[in-house]
Design a protein around this motif. Structure first.
Motif, PDB file in Angstrom:
ATOM      1  N   VAL A  11      44.282  14.409  -0.709  1.00 26.04           N
ATOM      2  CA  VAL A  11      43.448  15.318  -1.498  1.00 26.04           C
ATOM      3  C   VAL A  11      43.685  16.747  -1.015  1.00 26.04           C
ATOM      4  N   PRO A  12      44.475  17.542  -1.737  1.00 23.70           N
ATOM      5  CA  PRO A  12      44.662  18.949  -1.353  1.00 23.70           C
ATOM      6  C   PRO A  12      43.382  19.739  -1.639  1.00 23.70           C
ATOM      7  N   ALA A  13      42.789  20.307  -0.602  1.00 20.58           N
ATOM      8  CA  ALA A  13      41.511  21.004  -0.742  1.00 20.58           C
ATOM      9  C   ALA A  13      41.536  22.335  -0.001  1.00 20.58           C
ATOM     10  N   ALA A  14      42.690  23.004  -0.047  1.00 19.66           N
ATOM     11  CA  ALA A  14      42.824  24.269   0.665  1.00 19.66           C
ATOM     12  C   ALA A  14      42.649  25.475  -0.245  1.00 19.66           C
ATOM     13  N   GLY A  15      42.420  25.235  -1.539  1.00 21.52           N
ATOM     14  CA  GLY A  15      42.286  26.347  -2.481  1.00 21.52           C
ATOM     15  C   GLY A  15      40.952  27.045  -2.346  1.00 21.52           C
ATOM     16  N   VAL A  16      40.899  28.262  -2.888  1.00 25.29           N
ATOM     17  CA  VAL A  16      39.669  29.060  -2.803  1.00 25.29           C
ATOM     18  C   VAL A  16      38.950  29.158  -4.139  1.00 25.29           C
ATOM     19  N   GLY A  17      39.579  28.726  -5.238  1.00 28.58           N
ATOM     20  CA  GLY A  17      38.907  28.677  -6.532  1.00 28.58           C
ATOM     21  C   GLY A  17      38.421  30.022  -7.036  1.00 28.58           C
ATOM     22  N   ARG A  18      39.295  30.990  -7.133  1.00 29.25           N
ATOM     23  CA  ARG A  18      38.890  32.346  -7.520  1.00 29.25           C
ATOM     24  C   ARG A  18      38.265  32.414  -8.911  1.00 29.25           C
ATOM     25  N   ARG A  19      38.691  31.537  -9.821  1.00 33.92           N
ATOM     26  CA  ARG A  19      38.165  31.593 -11.179  1.00 33.92           C
ATOM     27  C   ARG A  19      36.701  31.171 -11.260  1.00 33.92           C
ATOM     28  N   PRO A  23      30.615  32.132  -4.125  1.00 31.66           N
ATOM     29  CA  PRO A  23      30.753  32.500  -2.712  1.00 31.66           C
ATOM     30  C   PRO A  23      31.470  31.443  -1.876  1.00 31.66           C
ATOM     31  N   LEU A  24      31.554  30.213  -2.394  1.00 32.69           N
ATOM     32  CA  LEU A  24      32.233  29.130  -1.698  1.00 32.69           C
ATOM     33  C   LEU A  24      33.408  28.628  -2.517  1.00 32.69           C
ATOM     34  N   PRO A  25      34.432  28.057  -1.887  1.00 41.11           N
ATOM     35  CA  PRO A  25      35.478  27.383  -2.653  1.00 41.11           C
ATOM     36  C   PRO A  25      34.844  26.307  -3.541  1.00 41.11           C
ATOM     37  N   LYS A  26      35.412  26.082  -4.714  1.00 38.83           N
ATOM     38  CA  LYS A  26      34.763  25.208  -5.703  1.00 38.83           C
ATOM     39  C   LYS A  26      34.536  23.795  -5.187  1.00 38.83           C
ATOM     40  N   GLN A  27      35.370  23.321  -4.268  1.00 39.75           N
ATOM     41  CA  GLN A  27      35.189  21.959  -3.767  1.00 39.75           C
ATOM     42  C   GLN A  27      33.916  21.802  -2.940  1.00 39.75           C
ATOM     43  N   LYS A  34      25.260  16.590  -3.868  1.00 39.94           N
ATOM     44  CA  LYS A  34      26.310  16.616  -2.864  1.00 39.94           C
ATOM     45  C   LYS A  34      27.291  17.731  -3.214  1.00 39.94           C
ATOM     46  N   THR A  35      28.320  17.898  -2.394  1.00 40.44           N
ATOM     47  CA  THR A  35      29.374  18.833  -2.769  1.00 40.44           C
ATOM     48  C   THR A  35      30.332  18.139  -3.738  1.00 40.44           C
ATOM     49  N   ALA A  56      43.683  17.873   2.896  1.00 41.01           N
ATOM     50  CA  ALA A  56      44.350  19.092   3.373  1.00 41.01           C
ATOM     51  C   ALA A  56      43.403  20.267   3.146  1.00 41.01           C
ATOM     52  N   ILE A  57      42.942  20.885   4.222  1.00 42.21           N
ATOM     53  CA  ILE A  57      41.967  21.962   4.134  1.00 42.21           C
ATOM     54  C   ILE A  57      42.585  23.274   4.601  1.00 42.21           C
ATOM     55  N   GLY A  58      41.946  24.366   4.229  1.00 41.22           N
ATOM     56  CA  GLY A  58      42.423  25.678   4.627  1.00 41.22           C
ATOM     57  C   GLY A  58      42.301  25.901   6.125  1.00 41.22           C
ATOM     58  N   PRO A  59      43.168  26.720   6.709  1.00 39.15           N
ATOM     59  CA  PRO A  59      43.150  26.965   8.156  1.00 39.15           C
ATOM     60  C   PRO A  59      41.818  27.514   8.664  1.00 39.15           C
ATOM     61  N   GLU A  60      41.085  28.236   7.819  1.00 38.45           N
ATOM     62  CA  GLU A  60      39.816  28.827   8.250  1.00 38.45           C
ATOM     63  C   GLU A  60      38.609  28.050   7.727  1.00 38.45           C
ATOM     64  N   ASP A  61      38.828  26.881   7.222  1.00 37.48           N
ATOM     65  CA  ASP A  61      37.751  26.060   6.657  1.00 37.48           C
ATOM     66  C   ASP A  61      36.863  25.522   7.786  1.00 37.48           C
ATOM     67  N   ASP A  62      35.596  25.939   7.794  1.00 37.55           N
ATOM     68  CA  ASP A  62      34.655  25.412   8.775  1.00 37.55           C
ATOM     69  C   ASP A  62      33.544  24.613   8.102  1.00 37.55           C
ATOM     70  N   THR A  63      33.758  24.269   6.835  1.00 38.94           N
ATOM     71  CA  THR A  63      32.753  23.533   6.066  1.00 38.94           C
ATOM     72  C   THR A  63      33.025  22.039   6.058  1.00 38.94           C
ATOM     73  N   PHE A  64      34.288  21.662   5.936  1.00 41.76           N
ATOM     74  CA  PHE A  64      34.622  20.243   5.789  1.00 41.76           C
ATOM     75  C   PHE A  64      34.078  19.399   6.939  1.00 41.76           C
TER      76      PHE A  64
END
Length: 231
Positions: A11-19, A23-27, A34-35, A56-64
Motif C-alpha cells: 500500500v503506497p501511502a507516501a503521498g500528501v494529497g494536495r488536491r 491539513p493532513l494527507p488524505k489517507q 477511523k482514518t 510505504a510511508i513518507g520519510p517525515e510521517d509521524d502519524t502511521f
C-alpha cells in the motif's frame, strides 16, 4: 516447493494529497470513525489469502505509527520514494511471497467479492487489475478548454486497485521502467511496457479513490453499503 500460493499486499501511502486542500494527507483524514488508511488496510486484512501488508510511508510521517492498526503483526512499513513507483519498489524489496497486490491507500471501499475475483485471475503469468467500464461519453480536450473530439468509450476501462502480479516480474518491470525514465501511473503500465498483457477484472464502480473533499462523504456511504452487504 510451496504447497500453496502466497500473497502480500503493498500500500503506497507516501503521498500528501494536495488536491484535498486538507491539513493532513488524505489517507489520514477521518472516515466513519477511523482514518481512511485504517479502513483500506482493514479491507485487505479481512481476506484470508493476504498474509502480510507492507505500507510505504513518507520519510517525515509521524502519524502511521500511532494508528492502532500499525501494531498488527501482519503489517510492516518502509519509507516511500518521490513517486508512486519508487514507493512500490521500496516495498517490493521486502516481499518474498509468490504474488503481490498493490492497492491505493485512499481506496477504502474494496469489496471482498472483487478481491476474490482479482486473486483468481491475478495468479496468471501476466497478472490482473480491477477495473470498471467507462460509462460516460468521453471527450478529448484541445488544451485550451474546448472539445477537440469525442472519444469512443468502446473497450475503455477505468483502472482501479488492487492490481495483482507475480512478485518477481513486477519488481523487474518497475526497475526497467524507472531506469528508462518512463512515467509509471500504475503497476499495470510498468508490466505493459515489459511486454505483459494484464487481465481486466470487472469490479464495482463504487471502489472509488478519495481525491477531492466531496469524495469523503461518498466513500462513507459506499463503505457502509459494502459492509452491510457482507454481513
Amino acid at each position: 516447493m510451496r504447497s500453496r500460493q502466497t500473497f502480500t499486499a503493498v500500500v503506497p501511502a507516501a503521498g500528501v494529497g494536495r488536491r484535498m486542500a486538507a491539513p493532513l494527507p488524505k489517507q489520514y483524514l477521518a472516515l466513519a470513525g477511523k482514518t481512511v488508511l485504517e479502513h483500506t488496510l482493514s479491507r485487505l486484512l479481512a481476506h484470508r489469502a493476504i498474509e502480510r501488508i507492507i505500507v510505504a510511508i513518507g520519510p517525515e510521517d509521524d502519524t502511521f505509527s500511532r494508528l492502532p492498526l500499525a501494531a498488527d503483526p501482519r503489517i510492516s512499513w518502509v519509507h516511500g520514494g518521490a513517486e508512486r513507483a519508487d514507493s512500490v519498489l521500496n516495498a517490493l524489496q521486502r516481499v518474498s511471497s509468490d504474488f503481490v497486490l498493490v492497492h491505493d491507500a485512499a481506496r477504502p471501499c474494496l469489496a471482498q467479492a472483487d478481491l476474490d475475483a482479482l486473486l483468481a485471475s491475478g495468479t496468471q503469468a501476466d497478472g490482473a487489475i480491477l477495473a470498471s467500464r467507462v460509462r460516460d461519453t468521453m471527450k478529448r480536450g484541445d488544451g485550451w478548454g474546448s472539445i477537440a473530439h469525442t472519444v469512443s468509450r468502446d473497450d475503455l476501462w477505468h483502472a482501479l486497485t488492487p492490481q495483482c502480479f507475480p512478485t518477481v516480474p513486477l519488481r523487474q518491470a518497475l526497475v526497467q521502467a524507472l531506469n528508462t525514465g518512463v512515467e509509471i501511473t500504475d503497476e499495470a503500465s510498468a508490466m505493459e511496457l515489459a511486454g505483459f498483457r494484464p487481465r481486466l477484472v470487472e469490479g464495482r464502480a463504487d471502489n472509488i479513490k478519495i481525491t477531492r473533499p466531496e469524495d469523503l462523504a461518498l466513500a462513507a456511504f459506499f463503505l457502509q453499503q459494502i459492509l452491510e452487504s457482507e454481513t
